[in-house]
Write a protein that holds these residues in place. Structure first.
Motif, PDB file in Angstrom:
ATOM      1  N   MET A  75      33.567 -32.921  -6.774  1.00 16.28           N
ATOM      2  CA  MET A  75      32.532 -33.888  -7.131  1.00 16.28           C
ATOM      3  C   MET A  75      32.115 -33.726  -8.593  1.00 16.28           C
ATOM      4  N   THR A  76      32.033 -32.500  -9.071  1.00 15.79           N
ATOM      5  CA  THR A  76      31.708 -32.272 -10.478  1.00 15.79           C
ATOM      6  C   THR A  76      32.828 -32.805 -11.365  1.00 15.79           C
ATOM      7  N   TRP A  77      34.076 -32.605 -10.960  1.00 17.41           N
ATOM      8  CA  TRP A  77      35.210 -33.114 -11.722  1.00 17.41           C
ATOM      9  C   TRP A  77      35.163 -34.641 -11.805  1.00 17.41           C
ATOM     10  N   ILE A  78      34.795 -35.296 -10.699  1.00 18.83           N
ATOM     11  CA  ILE A  78      34.738 -36.767 -10.690  1.00 18.83           C
ATOM     12  C   ILE A  78      33.531 -37.285 -11.468  1.00 18.83           C
ATOM     13  N   ARG A  79      32.366 -36.716 -11.197  1.00 20.53           N
ATOM     14  CA  ARG A  79      31.115 -37.244 -11.765  1.00 20.53           C
ATOM     15  C   ARG A  79      30.754 -36.639 -13.108  1.00 20.53           C
ATOM     16  N   GLY A  80      31.240 -35.446 -13.373  1.00 16.79           N
ATOM     17  CA  GLY A  80      30.809 -34.731 -14.563  1.00 16.79           C
ATOM     18  C   GLY A  80      29.628 -33.830 -14.221  1.00 16.79           C
ATOM     19  N   GLU A  81      29.267 -32.995 -15.162  1.00 15.44           N
ATOM     20  CA  GLU A  81      28.135 -32.094 -14.955  1.00 15.44           C
ATOM     21  C   GLU A  81      26.846 -32.882 -14.780  1.00 15.44           C
ATOM     22  N   ARG A  82      25.978 -32.394 -13.917  1.00 14.44           N
ATOM     23  CA  ARG A  82      24.690 -33.044 -13.682  1.00 14.44           C
ATOM     24  C   ARG A  82      23.643 -32.390 -14.595  1.00 14.44           C
ATOM     25  N   ASP A  83      23.166 -33.122 -15.568  1.00 17.94           N
ATOM     26  CA  ASP A  83      22.160 -32.582 -16.472  1.00 17.94           C
ATOM     27  C   ASP A  83      20.751 -32.933 -16.008  1.00 17.94           C
TER      28      ASP A  83
END
Length: 88
Positions: A75-83
């Motif tokens: 999910m992080t790979w798809i969405r990117g880091e959650r800031d």
């Protein structure tokens, strides 16, 4: 219509006739933005829908290769880091 103390509502005859609701019919109320929707679930339609979904699910089994990633990593790979979330 008024809700009884037991939480029951009588569906007017015109609506039952229009929707084909008979004794023993399965119905559900789905919350919506404007109130709720009455949904009639016939055994034929739910059985066909479930069969169609199972057939589709059988066709796509194993199509996604996560290359050993966990769900969170994927999910992080798809969405990117959650800031917007405090990591600590």
């Amino acid at each position: 219509m008024r809700v009884t103390e037991k939480g029951q509502v009588t569906i007017p005859k015109e609506i039952r006739d229009h929707l084909g609701i008979q004794p023993g019919s399965e119905v559900d109320f789905i919350p919506s933005r404007d109130g709720a929707l009455l949904v009639v679930a016939s055994p034929e339609s739910t059985g066909a829908a479930a069969k169609k979904f199972r057939e589709w699910a059988d066709q796509v089994v194993g199509m996604l290769d996560l290359d050993g990633q966990t769900t969170d990593e994927f999910m992080t790979w798809i969405r990117g880091e959650r800031d917007d979330i405090d990591a600590g």
